[in-house]
Design a protein around this motif. Structure first.
Motif, short mmCIF file in Angstrom:
data_model
loop_
_atom_site.label_atom_id
_atom_site.label_comp_id
_atom_site.label_asym_id
_atom_site.label_seq_id
_atom_site.Cartn_x
_atom_site.Cartn_y
_atom_site.Cartn_z
N LEU A 695 64.81 103.09 51.26
CA LEU A 695 64.60 101.64 51.31
C LEU A 695 65.89 100.90 51.01
N PRO A 696 66.34 100.05 51.96
CA PRO A 696 67.53 99.23 51.67
C PRO A 696 67.16 98.07 50.76
N HIS A 697 68.10 97.58 50.03
CA HIS A 697 67.87 96.42 49.17
C HIS A 697 68.54 95.21 49.80
N HIS A 698 67.79 94.12 49.94
CA HIS A 698 68.30 92.84 50.45
C HIS A 698 68.71 92.92 51.92
N ASN A 699 68.05 93.71 52.77
CA ASN A 699 68.42 93.74 54.17
C ASN A 699 67.93 92.47 54.86
N ALA A 700 68.69 91.99 55.83
CA ALA A 700 68.38 90.73 56.50
C ALA A 700 67.38 90.98 57.63
N THR A 701 66.21 90.39 57.53
CA THR A 701 65.17 90.52 58.56
C THR A 701 64.52 89.15 58.74
N LYS A 702 63.51 89.10 59.62
CA LYS A 702 62.92 87.78 59.86
C LYS A 702 61.40 87.78 59.98
N ASP A 703 60.81 88.83 60.50
CA ASP A 703 59.40 88.79 60.88
C ASP A 703 58.45 89.15 59.74
N ILE A 704 57.13 89.04 60.03
CA ILE A 704 56.07 89.22 59.03
C ILE A 704 55.23 90.43 59.41
N LEU A 705 54.89 91.25 58.43
CA LEU A 705 54.04 92.42 58.64
C LEU A 705 52.70 92.19 57.96
N LEU A 706 51.62 92.31 58.72
CA LEU A 706 50.25 92.21 58.19
C LEU A 706 49.67 93.62 58.16
N MET A 707 49.41 94.12 56.95
CA MET A 707 49.02 95.53 56.80
C MET A 707 47.94 95.69 55.74
N PRO A 708 46.68 95.42 56.08
CA PRO A 708 45.59 95.59 55.10
C PRO A 708 45.16 97.04 54.97
N THR A 709 44.52 97.36 53.86
CA THR A 709 43.98 98.70 53.66
C THR A 709 42.51 98.73 54.04
N TRP A 710 41.84 99.84 53.78
CA TRP A 710 40.46 100.06 54.23
C TRP A 710 39.47 99.64 53.16
N ARG A 711 38.20 99.54 53.53
CA ARG A 711 37.10 99.27 52.60
C ARG A 711 36.15 100.46 52.65
N ASP A 712 36.02 101.17 51.54
CA ASP A 712 35.27 102.41 51.56
C ASP A 712 33.77 102.21 51.68
N TRP A 713 33.29 100.98 51.56
CA TRP A 713 31.84 100.75 51.68
C TRP A 713 31.42 100.52 53.14
N ILE A 714 32.38 100.47 54.07
CA ILE A 714 32.05 100.30 55.49
C ILE A 714 31.92 101.68 56.10
N SER A 715 30.71 102.03 56.56
CA SER A 715 30.46 103.40 56.99
C SER A 715 30.06 103.53 58.45
N THR A 716 29.76 102.43 59.13
CA THR A 716 29.33 102.51 60.53
C THR A 716 30.03 101.44 61.35
#
Length: 891
Positions: A695-716
């Motif tokens: 992992l670099p520290h203070h690298n110059a970037t611009k965009d946004i990452l949307l990365m949610p995790t899972w919900r273990d109560w959803i089964s179907t």
């Protein structure tokens, strides 16, 4: 308590009159607490105790983790007052047990009948505590630990206006209330009401659907800080759709009394018709009704049945279909909605009725099954409806010679149906069935498990199914083993099958953490030469891996470093069908899972290092007796930083636990892995995670990452598409303001859902804006995605730690925080969620806009409680820790 003592107690209850027992049985009752300047007092009373010598023999202690405190107490008449100093309270985290011992006997504490109406909560050092009774013990709990209560900084009201379902609120010295919510706190429950005002100086609440009945205190809430409200005016009331709320003052602070709307039912009866229940009831004749509502008490899903306009309150007749009454096999409650522009929902009160409903319990056929239905009077006096289905009793009671002996019961409740034992491959869902009877013996040797296997090494789950003659599966439930002794690395029986090609298939009967049966299967190809002696392990051969199908986490990061910097024979294990395999297949020492070379090295490897369970590394079962697995050094590299949700790597879950557990900080080591998961100090190494080195520290970037995790109560699939999880992210992607904001600032938002949600969130289903893009699983590594973006939006995922370590901002979208952490948290939220938190979509878009306007300024704060090291030497430290462990074992 022994069987003799239990029998003696039952005999005592049966033969001794109640009035005599009341004079003999010792009772210890908790009433309330009293708050003092330097301590609190827990007030109890005792009955039928012999006072002589009581003070000398009684001992009261408070236990919190490893700490033990002896508490002072005072006896006065029939009362006991236990003192707990704030100096002790402020050192406690989570829940502490207060034990009362009389000699060697533990005293059982019972609550007063009206204890819930008395004071049991208090504040100390801006934290909220509660004293309660759990299994007969007093318990001191730090409630809502992520919140801070500014009880010494109340704000005064300058405006408080109410009307139907609307409350306007202004406060002294607070010109901008935009980020505030109104919150109600009652005992351990906290409910926050969204601010719907367009005026920054006014907090306006128009949605009161989440309020709690009772007598809550009123607070202003901003992020995780709660401020009480000063109020000395007269009481006033307002109506909402579901409640009447009366505001008043207590000790100069604003409080509320919230009650549901009720109406007395003068008469109520019902009759069962074909596929429906006809309900007839009488209430106050002056009430004009619009609808009857059937509410599922578990999901709050509401089914609305209009009431014809010509019907009046004194004679209401309405037909309710069976489907909303029986759906979800859960209790239902009823409401009557009034007509007009300001409707209220009345709860029908049947407390004064002697007979109501069917006056009995009825069995009704519905969708090939018989259900028992009846109306009942709830504890609060309201009308309820209950439905039960015949419980499908099932259990395997004996495992012998690779066969199941057991029983099922309750299958006679199904119409024109047959019971089966069904074996389902966990990955492909291919299955095979065996018809069974009420008492069964199933010889698994006769079941063709090889035919349904999707992979050489796979898991086959075992179910009991009730199948209708049409082929529809009416019920599918897992079957438990009555003598289960769950470990991840044990088994109860084994059977070997040689197929036509000479491959050896090993089938092992095991159980899940919930004691459900499953069959684990692995194959040794005919081409593999099995050594006569596998007891000698080469400590210079290391196998590394992650999940079967990935090469982008701590396992691969350490693998590449070991090859470049050490003389270790390091090998990386991955399935040949994995997307990541194609990227690294030409790299030296990459092993295709289950290949001949993989087997040859697995037999000899001395060190196993994985980010998940080591089943992902070995082509055979990770258990004692399999090619001397017990003689290997087992290292857990971890998938992320621990401290949020509980994980399933506790030491108690293994017959052969990890020899070394890698963590990132002293707090993670002592507070989580040792204290909560049972490992010893010498078994945990504070090194940092291998992937952090990239992992670099203070690298110059611009965009946004949307990365949610899972919900273990959803089964179907159906549950997913109906879930709040899907609705929230679907809505966010299509948010008009967000899309405009991205386009105006030439910023792109890349959406990378959890691998289990990928097929629901993609171009086929979502029409994204020009600057929103869907990223398929495997297109880029997670680490590359984190490096390439300026802002991360997630919910609870541990990838946020990587982002924080790069000193880049994170926004947490917490719209279901209480449900997500329903099974508890390892550490308070404020300790591990470093960044902005948004509970609503508008809050989230606001936060995104601020970060875009500010040029994605780096985050700030002390990270030492999460990262002991913030350099690029984690892999070197891991290597040194493993070598030290090897030397310790060999010595």
């Amino acid at each position: 308590m022994g069987m003799f003592q239990k029998k003696l107690r039952r005999t005592f209850r049966k033969t001794i009159p109640r009035r005599i027992r009341e004079r003999l049985i010792k009772k210890l009752t908790m009433h309330d607490i009293t708050v003092h300047e330097e301590h609190i007092t827990v007030n109890l009373s005792f009955k039928n105790f012999i006072r002589v010598g009581l003070e000398k023999r009684l001992q009261v202690t408070l236990t919190n983790d490893q700490a033990l405190y002896e508490l002072d107490y005072h006896l006065h008449g029939d009362s006991i007052r236990i003192q707990i100093p704030y100096a002790i309270i402020d050192q406690t985290e989570g829940r502490s047990a207060i034990k009362m011992m009389l000699g060697r006997k533990r005293l059982i504490v019972r609550p007063d009948t009206d204890a819930y109406e008395r004071r049991r909560s208090f504040f100390s050092n801006h934290r909220y505590f509660n004293v309660s009774i759990i299994r007969g013990n007093l318990s001191l709990a730090n409630l809502l630990p992520e919140y801070r209560f500014k009880t010494d900084q109340p704000v005064g009201l300058t405006k408080l206006d109410s009307r139907y379902s609307q409350l306007d609120f202004s406060a002294e010295g607070m010109d901008d209330l935009t980020d505030y919510e109104l919150a109600f706190l009652y005992q351990s429950k906290l409910r926050a009401m969204d601010n719907a005002s367009g005026d920054a100086s006014i907090l306006r609440v128009t949605d009161f659907s989440e309020v709690i009945t009772g007598q809550p205190d009123v607070y202003l809430l901003k992020e995780f800080e709660l401020v009480p409200v000063r109020y000395t005016g007269p009481p006033f009331s307002m109506d909402t759709l579901n409640h009447e709320i009366t505001y008043s003052t207590q000790d100069g602070r604003l409080t509320a009394e919230i009650t549901s709307h009720r109406t007395d039912v003068l008469a109520f009866h019902s009759t069962l018709e074909d596929e429906s229940v006809r309900m007839h009831f009488s209430i106050d004749p002056t009430v004009e009704l619009a609808a009857l509502l059937v509410v599922d008490t578990s999901t709050e899903e509401t089914f609305r049945i209009p009431i014809p306009e010509q019907q009046t309150g004194d004679s209401v007749d309405v037909s309710v279909p069976l489907s909303p009454l029986i759906n979800n096999i859960s209790r239902k409650r009823f409401m009557l909605e009034t007509a007009g522009s300001e409707p209220v929902r009345l709860q029908p009160d049947i407390a004064d009725l002697e007979t109501f409903g069917f006056n009995e319990r009825l069995w009704v056929p519905f969708h090939h099954e018989k259900f028992k239905i009846w109306f009942y009077r709830r504890r609060d006096g309201l009308l309820g409806f209950k439905v039960t289905r015949r419980r499908l009793r099932r259990q395997v009671t004996k495992i012998n010679d690779f066969s199941f002996e057991g029983y099922i019961g309750g299958d006679d409740a199904f119409i024109d149906s047959t019971p089966y034992m069904t074996f389902v491959d966990r990955y492909s869902e291919d299955f095979t069935r065996i018809e069974i009877s009420s008492e069964f013996t199933v010889d698994l040797k006769t079941v063709d498990l090889i035919d349904i296997k999707s992979k050489d090494k796979t898991i086959i789950d075992v179910f009991i199914e009730i199948v209708h003659s049409s082929g529809e599966v009416l019920r599918r439930e897992k079957i438990k083993y009555g003598h289960s002794d769950y470990r991840k690395d044990n088994f109860y029986d084994i059977h070997e099958v040689v197929d036509e090609a000479g491959n050896i298939h090993h089938h092992l009967i095991t159980t899940t953490p919930y004691n459900n049966l499953k069959v684990e299967s692995f194959m040794i190809p005919a081409s593999v030469d099995i050594p006569e002696d596998t007891s000698h392990k080469d400590m210079n051969i290391w196998l590394l891996g992650e999940r079967y199908d990935t090469a982008q986490d701590n396992g691969y990061a350490l693998f590449t470093w070991l090859k470049e910097n050490t003389n270790i024979e390091a090998y990386y294990v991955i399935e040949e069908t994995a997307g990541d395999y194609a990227k690294i297949k030409d790299v030296e020492n990459v092993l295709a899972f289950g290949s001949k070379r993989h087997f040859d090295l697995a037999f000899r490897a001395g060190v196993l290092l994985g980010t998940h369970d080591l089943e992902n590394l070995l082509p055979y079962k990770t258990a004692r007796g399999f090619f001397h697995y017990e003689d290997t050094v087992k290292v857990f590299l971890q998938h992320g930083v621990l401290g949020r949700k509980p994980v399933e790597y506790d030491k108690k879950y293994y017959d052969l636990p990890f020899d070394l557990f890698i963590v990132s900080s002293e707090a993670e080591k002592y507070d989580v892995v040792m204290r909560k998961m049972g490992y010893e100090e010498t078994e945990v190494a504070v090194t940092g995670l291998a992937r952090f080195d990239h992992l670099p520290h203070h690298n110059a970037t611009k965009d946004i990452l949307l990365m949610p995790t899972w919900r273990d109560w959803i089964s179907t699939d159906e549950a997913f598409l109906k879930s709040r999880y899907y609705a929230r992210y679907h809505s966010l992607i299509h948010n008009e303001r967000l899309n405009q904001l991205l386009e105006e600032n030439d910023v792109h938002l890349n959406f990378y859902p959890h691998y289990r949600a990928q097929r629901y969130f993609n171009e086929e289903y979502l029409d994204q804006g020009k600057n929103i893009h869907f990223i398929r699983l495997g297109e880029r590594t997670v680490q590359d995605l984190l490096i390439e973006h300026s802002l991360l939006i997630t919910d609870y995922s541990s990838v946020s730690f990587d982002f924080t370590l790069m000193n880049k901002p994170v926004i947490y979208y917490h719209f279901d925080v209480r449900q997500f952490f329903r099974q508890g948290r390892l550490r308070p939220l404020y300790q591990t969620f470093i960044g902005d938190m948004a509970k609503t979509e508008e809050d989230l878009v606001d936060a995104i806009e601020i970060h875009i306007r500010n040029g994605f300024q780096p985050g700030a704060g002390d990270l030492s409680s999460i990262f002991e090291y913030q350099d690029h030497n984690n892999r070197k430290r891991i290597y040194e820790a493993v070598m030290e462990k090897i030397n310790t074992i060999e010595d």
